[in-house]
Design a protein around this motif. Structure first.
Motif: not given
Length: 331
Positions: A149-156, A178-186, A188-198
């Motif tokens: 139920g927690l929607k998370v943007a994974p930002y590396m 980071l996406d995979d780890l957050l999914r392992a926590l249950g 809801d990982v959103i698609d976040y294309p800017l994950t490696t942007s500065c």
């Protein structure tokens, strides 16, 4: 028990204290032992390498030399901070690739009675250890309170996946660790294309207008994609997006309130730890509304009656503001 040497870096004792607190909370459940390097020093952050190479690499290599003296059952140094990880890995790599650099650095280290043979240590980031040594299945098995139920943007962030001196990451532009780890926590990982942007790094101090635009892009995209919270692996990224989000809003005339937490804080929650033991609640952009989605009550850390100005971040020179009244003094 898996044992590692820990290079905490300066921020883990100050601006990223919540990162250290939450890291310590997950060590025992994951059967990890981190031994802090004795007498470590600042890695020089990001700027010093652009000023004077030999002193900069010597400053970094001193930590590697100290760690090599402390090896006992492990040769792996863990750096939770992305800038620290990059600097330590870079120094080790270039001391091997450029023998003349290694000679000059060791000449400097000799003044302190130290030496470092490049390649002696294996420098790794915390998330690398968690995903590839501990493993996602083990992490998943420790979850008692799934973040469903927690929607998370994974930002590396930009410093971790590139340059990849050791071929650690699944991809340099869109790594999935980071996406995979957050999914392992249950979560809801959103698609976040800017994950490696500065995030702008220290541009907040050098060219704030540029930094504000970089922060705006990250926050706006996470918000538009429905994220409740951003999760990061980097103290600099967390500080910029958290502390300067108010200044960014003031500059652009926006009203974003996007909390950003360390991924270890979310791990702690999923492992059943209390929010106040994880540093949750000390962030400037409150995660209270985000945490309500998973039934977690964020502690109030301010004194009763204290009122924080919502639209202001850290004090900084502001030459002009896009939606302000023209030029402003830095006084």
């Amino acid at each position: 028990m898996n044992k590692y040497l820990l290079y905490p870096g300066c921020s883990m004792e100050s601006s990223a204290k919540a990162y250290m607190e939450s890291l310590n909370s997950i060590l025992e459940p994951l059967d990890l032992s981190f031994e802090e390097i004795d007498d470590w020093n600042c890695c020089g952050a990001t700027e010093y390498l652009g000023i004077n190479l030999i002193p900069a690499y010597s400053l970094i290599a001193r930590n590697l030399a100290l760690a090599s003296k402390q090896m006992s059952g492990t040769r792996t140094v863990v750096a939770p901070c992305s800038a620290c990880y990059l600097n330590l890995a870079k120094a080790d790599y270039y001391m091997q690739e450029r023998p003349s650099l290694g000679v000059k650095v060791n000449e400097a280290l000799e003044a302190g009675g130290l030496q470092y043979k490049a390649g002696t240590l294996d420098v790794r980031h915390l998330i690398d250890i968690l995903v590839y040594d501990v493993g996602l299945e083990t992490i998943r098995s420790k979850v008692t309170h799934p973040l469903r139920g927690l929607k998370v943007a994974p930002y590396m962030g930009c410093m971790l996946p590139r340059p990849d001196y050791q071929n650690r990451w699944s991809d340099h532009e869109h790594p999935t660790e980071l996406d995979d780890l957050l999914r392992a926590l249950g979560a809801d990982v959103i698609d976040y294309p800017l994950t490696t942007s500065c995030c702008g790094g220290h541009m907040t101090q050098i060219g704030p207008e540029t930094a504000f635009e970089l922060i705006r892009r990250l926050v706006a995209d996470a918000d538009e994609r429905g994220a409740h919270v951003m999760a990061t692996v980097c103290p600099m990224c967390q500080m910029n997006i958290d502390a300067y989000q108010g200044e960014m809003n003031h500059y652009f005339g926006t009203h974003y309130e996007m909390p950003i937490l360390f991924f270890t804080q979310l791990m702690g929650l999923a492992f059943g730890k209390k929010p106040d033991d994880l540093g949750i609640g000390i962030e400037l952009v409150s995660s209270r509304n985000a945490m309500a989605n998973i039934g977690v009550e964020v502690p109030i850390t301010q004194e009763p009656g204290a009122k924080r100005k919502k639209d202001e971040g850290l004090p900084m020179p502001r030459r002009w503001t896009k939606h302000g009244a023209g030029k402003e003094s830095s006084k």
